[in-house]
Scaffold this active site. Sequence first.
Site, PDB file in Angstrom:
ATOM      1  N   ASP A 141      53.135 113.404  68.952  1.00 17.13           N
ATOM      2  CA  ASP A 141      51.854 112.704  68.888  1.00 17.13           C
ATOM      3  C   ASP A 141      52.077 111.200  68.868  1.00 17.13           C
ATOM      4  O   ASP A 141      51.366 110.447  68.189  1.00 17.13           O
ATOM      5  CB  ASP A 141      51.081 113.146  67.627  1.00 17.13           C
ATOM      6  CG  ASP A 141      49.622 112.692  67.649  1.00 17.13           C
ATOM      7  OD1 ASP A 141      49.041 112.532  66.550  1.00 17.13           O
ATOM      8  OD2 ASP A 141      49.078 112.483  68.751  1.00 17.13           O
ATOM      9  N   LYS A 144      52.656 109.098  75.079  1.00 22.09           N
ATOM     10  CA  LYS A 144      52.728 110.176  76.089  1.00 22.09           C
ATOM     11  C   LYS A 144      53.960 110.058  76.977  1.00 22.09           C
ATOM     12  O   LYS A 144      54.562 111.047  77.336  1.00 22.09           O
ATOM     13  CB  LYS A 144      51.441 110.179  76.899  1.00 22.09           C
ATOM     14  CG  LYS A 144      51.103 108.856  77.584  1.00 22.09           C
ATOM     15  CD  LYS A 144      49.654 108.853  78.060  1.00 22.09           C
ATOM     16  CE  LYS A 144      49.246 107.505  78.615  1.00 22.09           C
ATOM     17  NZ  LYS A 144      49.946 107.097  79.847  1.00 22.09           N
ATOM     18  N   ASP A 169      50.215 116.862  71.192  1.00 24.12           N
ATOM     19  CA  ASP A 169      48.827 116.424  71.227  1.00 24.12           C
ATOM     20  C   ASP A 169      48.563 115.665  72.529  1.00 24.12           C
ATOM     21  O   ASP A 169      49.494 115.192  73.188  1.00 24.12           O
ATOM     22  CB  ASP A 169      48.524 115.500  70.030  1.00 24.12           C
ATOM     23  CG  ASP A 169      47.036 115.180  69.905  1.00 24.12           C
ATOM     24  OD1 ASP A 169      46.699 114.112  69.383  1.00 24.12           O
ATOM     25  OD2 ASP A 169      46.207 116.005  70.353  1.00 24.12           O
ATOM     26  N   ASN A 170      47.311 115.547  72.926  1.00 30.76           N
ATOM     27  CA  ASN A 170      46.883 114.684  74.040  1.00 30.76           C
ATOM     28  C   ASN A 170      47.465 115.044  75.401  1.00 30.76           C
ATOM     29  O   ASN A 170      47.669 114.157  76.251  1.00 30.76           O
ATOM     30  CB  ASN A 170      47.216 113.211  73.734  1.00 30.76           C
ATOM     31  CG  ASN A 170      46.742 112.770  72.385  1.00 30.76           C
ATOM     32  OD1 ASN A 170      47.524 112.416  71.520  1.00 30.76           O
ATOM     33  ND2 ASN A 170      45.434 112.804  72.178  1.00 30.76           N
ATOM     34  N   GLU A 199      39.743 113.870  69.766  1.00 28.03           N
ATOM     35  CA  GLU A 199      39.253 113.734  68.392  1.00 28.03           C
ATOM     36  C   GLU A 199      37.906 113.011  68.320  1.00 28.03           C
ATOM     37  O   GLU A 199      37.714 111.959  68.909  1.00 28.03           O
ATOM     38  CB  GLU A 199      40.276 113.000  67.490  1.00 28.03           C
ATOM     39  CG  GLU A 199      40.894 111.736  68.049  1.00 28.03           C
ATOM     40  CD  GLU A 199      42.202 111.988  68.747  1.00 28.03           C
ATOM     41  OE1 GLU A 199      42.378 113.043  69.367  1.00 28.03           O
ATOM     42  OE2 GLU A 199      43.062 111.101  68.714  1.00 28.03           O
TER      43      GLU A 199
HETATM   44  O1  LIG Z   1      48.631 106.573  71.650  1.00 30.77           O
HETATM   45  C1  LIG Z   1      48.335 107.645  71.105  1.00 30.77           C
HETATM   46  N1  LIG Z   1      49.273 108.296  70.391  1.00 30.77           N
HETATM   47  C2  LIG Z   1      49.002 109.488  69.785  1.00 30.77           C
HETATM   48  N2  LIG Z   1      47.800 110.084  69.833  1.00 30.77           N
HETATM   49  C3  LIG Z   1      46.800 109.459  70.520  1.00 30.77           C
HETATM   50  C4  LIG Z   1      45.523 110.058  70.565  1.00 30.77           C
HETATM   51  O2  LIG Z   1      45.332 111.244  69.903  1.00 30.77           O
HETATM   52  C5  LIG Z   1      44.497 109.442  71.277  1.00 30.77           C
HETATM   53  F1  LIG Z   1      43.295 110.034  71.285  1.00 30.77           F
HETATM   54  C6  LIG Z   1      44.696 108.221  71.946  1.00 30.77           C
HETATM   55  C7  LIG Z   1      43.604 107.560  72.691  1.00 30.77           C
HETATM   56  C8  LIG Z   1      43.473 106.175  72.633  1.00 30.77           C
HETATM   57  C9  LIG Z   1      42.433 105.544  73.303  1.00 30.77           C
HETATM   58  C10 LIG Z   1      41.513 106.303  74.028  1.00 30.77           C
HETATM   59  F2  LIG Z   1      40.492 105.695  74.640  1.00 30.77           F
HETATM   60  C11 LIG Z   1      41.638 107.676  74.081  1.00 30.77           C
HETATM   61  C12 LIG Z   1      42.680 108.312  73.409  1.00 30.77           C
HETATM   62  C13 LIG Z   1      45.961 107.614  71.896  1.00 30.77           C
HETATM   63  C14 LIG Z   1      47.004 108.230  71.192  1.00 30.77           C
HETATM   64 MG   LIG Z   2      47.165 112.142  69.361  1.00 31.05          MG
END
Ligand SMILES: O=c1[nH]cnc2c(O)c(F)c(-c3ccc(F)cc3)cc12
Ligand SMILES: [Mg+2]
Length: 214
Positions: A141, A144, A169-170, A199
Amino acid sequence: TRSTRPQRLLGAVQKSATRGDPCSVVNAIDQFCRHTEWAMNVGDEKGCILDSVVSEVNPATVLELGTYCGYSTVRIARLLPPHAKLITLEFNPDFAAIARQVIAWAGMEEKVHLVEGASGEWIPKIKEQFGVKALDLVFLDHWKDQYLPDTKLIEECGLLRKGSVLLADNVIFPGAPQYLEYVRSSQQYESQYFKSHLEYTKVEDGLEKSVFLG
Ligand SMILES: O=c1[nH]cnc2c(O)c(F)c(-c3ccc(F)cc3)cc12
Ligand SMILES: [Mg+2]
């Protein structure tokens, strides 16, 4: 000067959660991020999937890549048996400083080792530094673009055993296409996608669970 988002998230925990009660810390963060200020915690919906995987694996040793404010750290640690260990790596010192306080508020310090530094540097040190033979569960997490190189490094360091579980995640948003391609096409993994949402939003996202076959 203006506070940071992690500082405001910590404030919400200290205001609304009960010291020593990890569930109240998780709930306070979800409430804050859903109704006051979005933050990139795995969140409540994907968090329930995380809970089910943690409960199923019942891990003695967990590695979390990407601590942020400690939401998933607390979420995982609250489910671990007393002598289980969660090692969590965070590159950003400001995030790490907040996460330590969130983890402490939840009373989870005994089960958690928070390490400040780059995953690529620290993964090769885990065996010797923490006396770890194998990782039962890895929660990816962090960034990416690091999912795949770090997975390969974890393999090369001999940190996985037959049945070790990777949970990422993601994988849809922001997305980790190269990682997905790797775990879904590799003979060494049995992969499964858990469809969910980004989330606190209606945007599709999900978790990929990959069991190492050895
Ligand atoms: O960088 C990340 N590291 C780990 N988890 C993340 C995440 O769950 C996100 F939703 C997002 C995220 C950030 C900005 C957005 F507009 C959408 C998702 C980023 C991360
Ligand atoms: Mg995440």
